[in-house]
Scaffold this motif. Sequence first.
Motif, PDB file in Angstrom:
ATOM      1  N   SER A  31       0.833  -1.209   0.000  1.00  0.00           N
ATOM      2  CA  SER A  31       0.000   0.000   0.000  1.00  0.00           C
ATOM      3  C   SER A  31       0.862   1.251   0.000  1.00  0.00           C
ATOM      4  CB  SER A  31      -0.926   0.012   1.214  1.00  0.00           C
ATOM      5  OG  SER A  31      -1.843  -1.058   1.146  1.00  0.00           O
ATOM      6  N   ALA A  32       1.937   1.231   0.785  1.00  0.00           N
ATOM      7  CA  ALA A  32       2.843   2.379   0.835  1.00  0.00           C
ATOM      8  C   ALA A  32       3.459   2.632  -0.535  1.00  0.00           C
ATOM      9  CB  ALA A  32       3.937   2.149   1.876  1.00  0.00           C
ATOM     10  N   ALA A  33       3.849   1.559  -1.218  1.00  0.00           N
ATOM     11  CA  ALA A  33       4.434   1.701  -2.547  1.00  0.00           C
ATOM     12  C   ALA A  33       3.412   2.280  -3.524  1.00  0.00           C
ATOM     13  CB  ALA A  33       4.948   0.351  -3.047  1.00  0.00           C
ATOM     14  N   GLU A  34       2.191   1.792  -3.475  1.00  0.00           N
ATOM     15  CA  GLU A  34       1.141   2.321  -4.352  1.00  0.00           C
ATOM     16  C   GLU A  34       0.924   3.807  -4.092  1.00  0.00           C
ATOM     17  OE1 GLU A  34      -2.290  -0.132  -3.696  1.00  0.00           O
ATOM     18  OE2 GLU A  34      -1.379  -1.862  -4.696  1.00  0.00           O
ATOM     19  N   MET A  35       0.924   4.178  -2.825  1.00  0.00           N
ATOM     20  CA  MET A  35       0.708   5.573  -2.451  1.00  0.00           C
ATOM     21  C   MET A  35       1.840   6.458  -2.985  1.00  0.00           C
ATOM     22  SD  MET A  35      -0.566   4.762   1.452  1.00  0.00           S
ATOM     23  CE  MET A  35      -0.530   6.431   2.084  1.00  0.00           C
ATOM     24  N   LEU A  36       3.070   6.027  -2.765  1.00  0.00           N
ATOM     25  CA  LEU A  36       4.216   6.827  -3.209  1.00  0.00           C
ATOM     26  C   LEU A  36       4.276   6.909  -4.724  1.00  0.00           C
ATOM     27  CD1 LEU A  36       6.780   8.453  -2.622  1.00  0.00           C
ATOM     28  CD2 LEU A  36       8.023   6.270  -2.589  1.00  0.00           C
ATOM     29  N   TYR A  37       4.169   5.772  -5.395  1.00  0.00           N
ATOM     30  CA  TYR A  37       4.336   5.754  -6.854  1.00  0.00           C
ATOM     31  C   TYR A  37       3.235   6.510  -7.582  1.00  0.00           C
ATOM     32  CZ  TYR A  37       7.909   2.235  -5.886  1.00  0.00           C
ATOM     33  OH  TYR A  37       9.013   1.574  -5.411  1.00  0.00           O
ATOM     34  N   ALA A  38       2.084   6.698  -6.949  1.00  0.00           N
ATOM     35  CA  ALA A  38       0.984   7.459  -7.559  1.00  0.00           C
ATOM     36  C   ALA A  38       1.120   8.963  -7.327  1.00  0.00           C
ATOM     37  CB  ALA A  38      -0.353   6.975  -7.003  1.00  0.00           C
ATOM     38  N   SER A  39       2.099   9.374  -6.533  1.00  0.00           N
ATOM     39  CA  SER A  39       2.210  10.782  -6.158  1.00  0.00           C
ATOM     40  C   SER A  39       2.965  11.614  -7.194  1.00  0.00           C
ATOM     41  CB  SER A  39       2.921  10.909  -4.805  1.00  0.00           C
ATOM     42  OG  SER A  39       4.289  10.573  -4.919  1.00  0.00           O
ATOM     43  N   GLU A  40       2.653  12.898  -7.184  1.00  0.00           N
ATOM     44  CA  GLU A  40       3.398  13.839  -8.021  1.00  0.00           C
ATOM     45  C   GLU A  40       4.842  13.953  -7.528  1.00  0.00           C
ATOM     46  OE1 GLU A  40       2.499  15.400 -10.901  1.00  0.00           O
ATOM     47  OE2 GLU A  40       0.751  14.090 -10.726  1.00  0.00           O
ATOM     48  N   LEU A  41       5.026  13.805  -6.214  1.00  0.00           N
ATOM     49  CA  LEU A  41       6.375  13.855  -5.662  1.00  0.00           C
ATOM     50  C   LEU A  41       7.250  12.794  -6.311  1.00  0.00           C
ATOM     51  CD1 LEU A  41       8.395  14.974  -3.517  1.00  0.00           C
ATOM     52  CD2 LEU A  41       7.713  13.005  -2.148  1.00  0.00           C
ATOM     53  N   TYR A  42       6.742  11.580  -6.429  1.00  0.00           N
ATOM     54  CA  TYR A  42       7.549  10.512  -7.028  1.00  0.00           C
ATOM     55  C   TYR A  42       7.858  10.821  -8.483  1.00  0.00           C
ATOM     56  CZ  TYR A  42       9.534   6.090  -8.266  1.00  0.00           C
ATOM     57  OH  TYR A  42      10.409   5.138  -8.708  1.00  0.00           O
ATOM     58  N   LYS A  43       6.889  11.357  -9.191  1.00  0.00           N
ATOM     59  CA  LYS A  43       7.139  11.733 -10.593  1.00  0.00           C
ATOM     60  C   LYS A  43       8.274  12.751 -10.671  1.00  0.00           C
ATOM     61  CE  LYS A  43       2.500  10.686 -12.042  1.00  0.00           C
ATOM     62  NZ  LYS A  43       1.167  11.166 -11.873  1.00  0.00           N
ATOM     63  N   GLY A  44       8.265  13.710  -9.744  1.00  0.00           N
ATOM     64  CA  GLY A  44       9.340  14.698  -9.702  1.00  0.00           C
ATOM     65  C   GLY A  44      10.664  14.091  -9.298  1.00  0.00           C
ATOM     66  N   LEU A  45      10.612  13.127  -8.388  1.00  0.00           N
ATOM     67  CA  LEU A  45      11.831  12.473  -7.923  1.00  0.00           C
ATOM     68  C   LEU A  45      12.508  11.707  -9.048  1.00  0.00           C
ATOM     69  CD1 LEU A  45      13.523  11.961  -5.390  1.00  0.00           C
ATOM     70  CD2 LEU A  45      12.022  10.048  -4.859  1.00  0.00           C
ATOM     71  N   GLU A  46      11.740  11.186  -9.965  1.00  0.00           N
ATOM     72  CA  GLU A  46      12.294  10.441 -11.101  1.00  0.00           C
ATOM     73  C   GLU A  46      12.959  11.347 -12.141  1.00  0.00           C
ATOM     74  OE1 GLU A  46      10.084   6.426 -12.019  1.00  0.00           O
ATOM     75  OE2 GLU A  46       8.758   8.147 -12.294  1.00  0.00           O
ATOM     76  N   GLU A  47      12.692  12.636 -12.070  1.00  0.00           N
ATOM     77  CA  GLU A  47      13.255  13.573 -13.047  1.00  0.00           C
ATOM     78  C   GLU A  47      14.516  14.213 -12.471  1.00  0.00           C
ATOM     79  OE1 GLU A  47      10.252  16.333 -14.267  1.00  0.00           O
ATOM     80  OE2 GLU A  47       8.794  14.727 -14.510  1.00  0.00           O
ATOM     81  N   GLU A  48      15.631  13.961 -13.093  1.00  0.00           N
ATOM     82  CA  GLU A  48      16.919  14.431 -12.598  1.00  0.00           C
ATOM     83  C   GLU A  48      16.950  15.937 -12.412  1.00  0.00           C
ATOM     84  OE1 GLU A  48      20.762  16.013 -12.306  1.00  0.00           O
ATOM     85  OE2 GLU A  48      19.599  16.254 -14.132  1.00  0.00           O
ATOM     86  N   GLU A  49      16.336  16.670 -13.318  1.00  0.00           N
ATOM     87  CA  GLU A  49      16.430  18.124 -13.292  1.00  0.00           C
ATOM     88  C   GLU A  49      15.732  18.775 -12.093  1.00  0.00           C
ATOM     89  OE1 GLU A  49      13.171  16.797 -16.013  1.00  0.00           O
ATOM     90  OE2 GLU A  49      15.308  16.415 -15.990  1.00  0.00           O
ATOM     91  N   THR A  50      14.857  18.050 -11.406  1.00  0.00           N
ATOM     92  CA  THR A  50      14.211  18.619 -10.223  1.00  0.00           C
ATOM     93  C   THR A  50      15.158  18.700  -9.037  1.00  0.00           C
ATOM     94  OG1 THR A  50      13.426  16.509  -9.333  1.00  0.00           O
ATOM     95  CG2 THR A  50      11.946  17.684 -10.874  1.00  0.00           C
ATOM     96  N   LYS A  51      16.203  17.906  -9.063  1.00  0.00           N
ATOM     97  CA  LYS A  51      17.204  17.836  -7.987  1.00  0.00           C
ATOM     98  C   LYS A  51      16.612  17.336  -6.669  1.00  0.00           C
ATOM     99  CE  LYS A  51      20.315  19.675 -10.707  1.00  0.00           C
ATOM    100  NZ  LYS A  51      20.812  18.797 -11.707  1.00  0.00           N
ATOM    101  N   LEU A  52      15.429  16.745  -6.709  1.00  0.00           N
ATOM    102  CA  LEU A  52      14.830  16.212  -5.485  1.00  0.00           C
ATOM    103  C   LEU A  52      15.630  15.049  -4.917  1.00  0.00           C
ATOM    104  CD1 LEU A  52      11.020  16.228  -6.360  1.00  0.00           C
ATOM    105  CD2 LEU A  52      12.259  17.804  -4.869  1.00  0.00           C
ATOM    106  N   TRP A  53      16.355  14.339  -5.768  1.00  0.00           N
ATOM    107  CA  TRP A  53      17.114  13.172  -5.345  1.00  0.00           C
ATOM    108  C   TRP A  53      18.178  13.512  -4.312  1.00  0.00           C
ATOM    109  CZ3 TRP A  53      22.021  14.385  -6.611  1.00  0.00           C
ATOM    110  CH2 TRP A  53      22.195  15.271  -7.685  1.00  0.00           C
ATOM    111  N   HIS A  54      18.560  14.769  -4.197  1.00  0.00           N
ATOM    112  CA  HIS A  54      19.602  15.102  -3.230  1.00  0.00           C
ATOM    113  C   HIS A  54      19.044  15.438  -1.849  1.00  0.00           C
ATOM    114  CE1 HIS A  54      19.485  19.518  -2.682  1.00  0.00           C
ATOM    115  NE2 HIS A  54      18.941  19.524  -3.864  1.00  0.00           N
TER     116      HIS A  54
END
Length: 79
Positions: A31-54
């Motif tokens: 359930s936690a994975a479904e919640m995270l992967y459906a979020s806009e935050l995760y979409k942003g985290l997957e994009e290198e240019e957002t720099k969220l990974w740091h």
Amino acid sequence: MNRNKLSTALIFLVPQILELIMTAYKVDDESAAEMLYASELYKGLEEEETKLWHLSAHALFEMYQEERDTGKITYPEEA
């Protein structure tokens, strides 16, 4: 950062964020994975240019909570 390094960062961050979601929302790992992967935050985290990974897993979890509570994400200035 190339795609492989971003993937490596996600390998470390995602389990930590999932643990925080499971604890805060008292859900199982699936359930936690479904919640995270459906979020806009995760979409942003997957994009290198957002720099969220740091950001730390805790900071990302707080952003996740904000999105869940308000439907919006406030990106830190350093991201």
